[in-house]
Design a protein around this motif. Structure first.
Motif, PDB file in Angstrom:
ATOM      1  N   MET A 225      37.420  25.145   8.536  1.00 47.17           N
ATOM      2  CA  MET A 225      39.408  23.959   7.863  1.00 47.17           C
ATOM      3  C   MET A 225      39.110  23.240   7.019  1.00 47.17           C
ATOM      4  SD  MET A 225      42.104  22.590  10.347  1.00 47.17           S
ATOM      5  CE  MET A 225      42.176  23.767  11.673  1.00 47.17           C
ATOM      6  N   SER A 226      39.937  23.284   6.066  1.00 44.28           N
ATOM      7  CA  SER A 226      39.724  22.420   4.723  1.00 44.28           C
ATOM      8  C   SER A 226      40.661  21.606   5.315  1.00 44.28           C
ATOM      9  CB  SER A 226      40.375  22.776   3.854  1.00 44.28           C
ATOM     10  OG  SER A 226      41.885  23.000   4.332  1.00 44.28           O
ATOM     11  N   THR A 227      40.507  20.254   4.340  1.00 46.38           N
ATOM     12  CA  THR A 227      40.738  18.887   5.250  1.00 46.38           C
ATOM     13  C   THR A 227      41.773  18.691   4.651  1.00 46.38           C
ATOM     14  OG1 THR A 227      38.285  18.365   3.711  1.00 46.38           O
ATOM     15  CG2 THR A 227      40.545  16.197   4.536  1.00 46.38           C
ATOM     16  N   ASN A 228      42.546  19.004   3.600  1.00 42.59           N
ATOM     17  CA  ASN A 228      43.763  19.569   3.270  1.00 42.59           C
ATOM     18  C   ASN A 228      44.647  19.683   4.619  1.00 42.59           C
ATOM     19  OD1 ASN A 228      43.944  17.700   1.120  1.00 42.59           O
ATOM     20  ND2 ASN A 228      43.905  19.341  -0.439  1.00 42.59           N
ATOM     21  N   ALA A 229      43.998  21.005   5.241  1.00 46.48           N
ATOM     22  CA  ALA A 229      44.917  21.516   6.535  1.00 46.48           C
ATOM     23  C   ALA A 229      44.778  20.599   7.377  1.00 46.48           C
ATOM     24  CB  ALA A 229      44.246  22.951   6.547  1.00 46.48           C
ATOM     25  N   ALA A 230      44.035  20.295   7.679  1.00 45.20           N
ATOM     26  CA  ALA A 230      43.219  19.614   8.723  1.00 45.20           C
ATOM     27  C   ALA A 230      44.968  17.812   8.698  1.00 45.20           C
ATOM     28  CB  ALA A 230      42.437  19.092   9.207  1.00 45.20           C
ATOM     29  N   PHE A 231      44.765  17.441   7.557  1.00 42.71           N
ATOM     30  CA  PHE A 231      45.533  16.238   7.394  1.00 42.71           C
ATOM     31  C   PHE A 231      47.136  16.473   7.656  1.00 42.71           C
ATOM     32  CE2 PHE A 231      42.085  14.348   4.357  1.00 42.71           C
ATOM     33  CZ  PHE A 231      41.864  13.651   5.272  1.00 42.71           C
ATOM     34  N   ARG A 232      46.759  18.138   7.190  1.00 45.04           N
ATOM     35  CA  ARG A 232      48.633  18.333   7.297  1.00 45.04           C
ATOM     36  C   ARG A 232      49.144  18.627   8.290  1.00 45.04           C
ATOM     37  NH1 ARG A 232      49.342  23.088   3.320  1.00 45.04           N
ATOM     38  NH2 ARG A 232      48.059  23.153   3.378  1.00 45.04           N
ATOM     39  N   LEU A 233      47.476  18.996  10.104  1.00 47.56           N
ATOM     40  CA  LEU A 233      48.632  18.791  10.745  1.00 47.56           C
ATOM     41  C   LEU A 233      48.725  17.950  11.243  1.00 47.56           C
ATOM     42  CD1 LEU A 233      45.762  22.309  11.662  1.00 47.56           C
ATOM     43  CD2 LEU A 233      48.381  22.054  12.119  1.00 47.56           C
ATOM     44  N   GLN A 234      47.580  17.122  10.783  1.00 48.45           N
ATOM     45  CA  GLN A 234      48.292  15.151  11.671  1.00 48.45           C
ATOM     46  C   GLN A 234      49.001  14.785  10.897  1.00 48.45           C
ATOM     47  OE1 GLN A 234      44.128  13.536  10.528  1.00 48.45           O
ATOM     48  NE2 GLN A 234      43.455  13.738  12.199  1.00 48.45           N
ATOM     49  N   ASP A 235      50.081  15.204  10.317  1.00 47.75           N
ATOM     50  CA  ASP A 235      51.177  14.251   9.425  1.00 47.75           C
ATOM     51  C   ASP A 235      51.960  15.472  10.115  1.00 47.75           C
ATOM     52  OD1 ASP A 235      49.846  13.083   7.910  1.00 47.75           O
ATOM     53  OD2 ASP A 235      49.855  14.480   6.100  1.00 47.75           O
TER      54      ASP A 235
ATOM     55  N   LEU B  28      38.886  28.240  14.745  1.00 42.84           N
ATOM     56  CA  LEU B  28      39.470  29.255  13.677  1.00 42.84           C
ATOM     57  C   LEU B  28      38.252  29.122  12.566  1.00 42.84           C
ATOM     58  CD1 LEU B  28      42.337  27.923  11.522  1.00 42.84           C
ATOM     59  CD2 LEU B  28      42.099  29.865  12.301  1.00 42.84           C
ATOM     60  N   ASP B  29      36.932  28.165  12.903  1.00 40.20           N
ATOM     61  CA  ASP B  29      35.608  28.648  12.327  1.00 40.20           C
ATOM     62  C   ASP B  29      34.735  29.956  12.693  1.00 40.20           C
ATOM     63  OD1 ASP B  29      35.615  26.579  10.275  1.00 40.20           O
ATOM     64  OD2 ASP B  29      34.334  25.112  11.361  1.00 40.20           O
ATOM     65  N   SER B  30      34.514  29.108  14.113  1.00 42.96           N
ATOM     66  CA  SER B  30      33.994  30.722  15.164  1.00 42.96           C
ATOM     67  C   SER B  30      35.066  31.846  14.928  1.00 42.96           C
ATOM     68  CB  SER B  30      34.968  30.492  16.749  1.00 42.96           C
ATOM     69  OG  SER B  30      36.246  30.639  17.129  1.00 42.96           O
TER      70      SER B  30
END
Length: 99
Positions: free
Chosen positions: A1-11, A26-28
């Motif tokens: 998962m990209s960093t942008n996607a992680a930040f958007r989920l946290q937001d 998702l990685d698995s």
């Protein structure tokens, strides 16, 4: 998962633990290059096997058709010869009757 996607989920309200768990999941589930290479190799082997089977099947059908065609030719020749003999006999009989 990209960093942008992680930040958007946290937001959007996901906790860091949820984002990490989702990222691990998702990685698995993602296919790696090795997975794709293995799948490609397996598919090539299966395709080669199917080609071999089809070639063998086609060869068998050709052999069978050749035998059937030869048999049909022999039958046609027999009927033609029989018809010629019968016509000749009829012509001879008609000539004898007319004389």
């Amino acid at each position: 998962m990209s960093t942008n996607a992680a930040f958007r989920l946290q937001d959007a309200g996901f906790s860091r633990a949820q984002v990490e768990a989702l990222g691990e999941f998702l990685d698995s589930q993602a296919a790696t290059k090795t997975d794709l290479i293995e799948a490609k190799t397996e598919l090539k082997a299966e395709i080669a096997e199917v080609k071999t089977e089809l070639k063998a099947g086609i060869a068998a059908v050709r052999t069978e058709l050749k035998a059937e065609i030869a048999e049909a030719k022999a039958d046609i020749i027999k009927w033609m010869f029989g018809t010629i003999v019968a016509q000749t006999a009829l012509i001879i009989a008609a000539v004898k009757l007319l004389h």
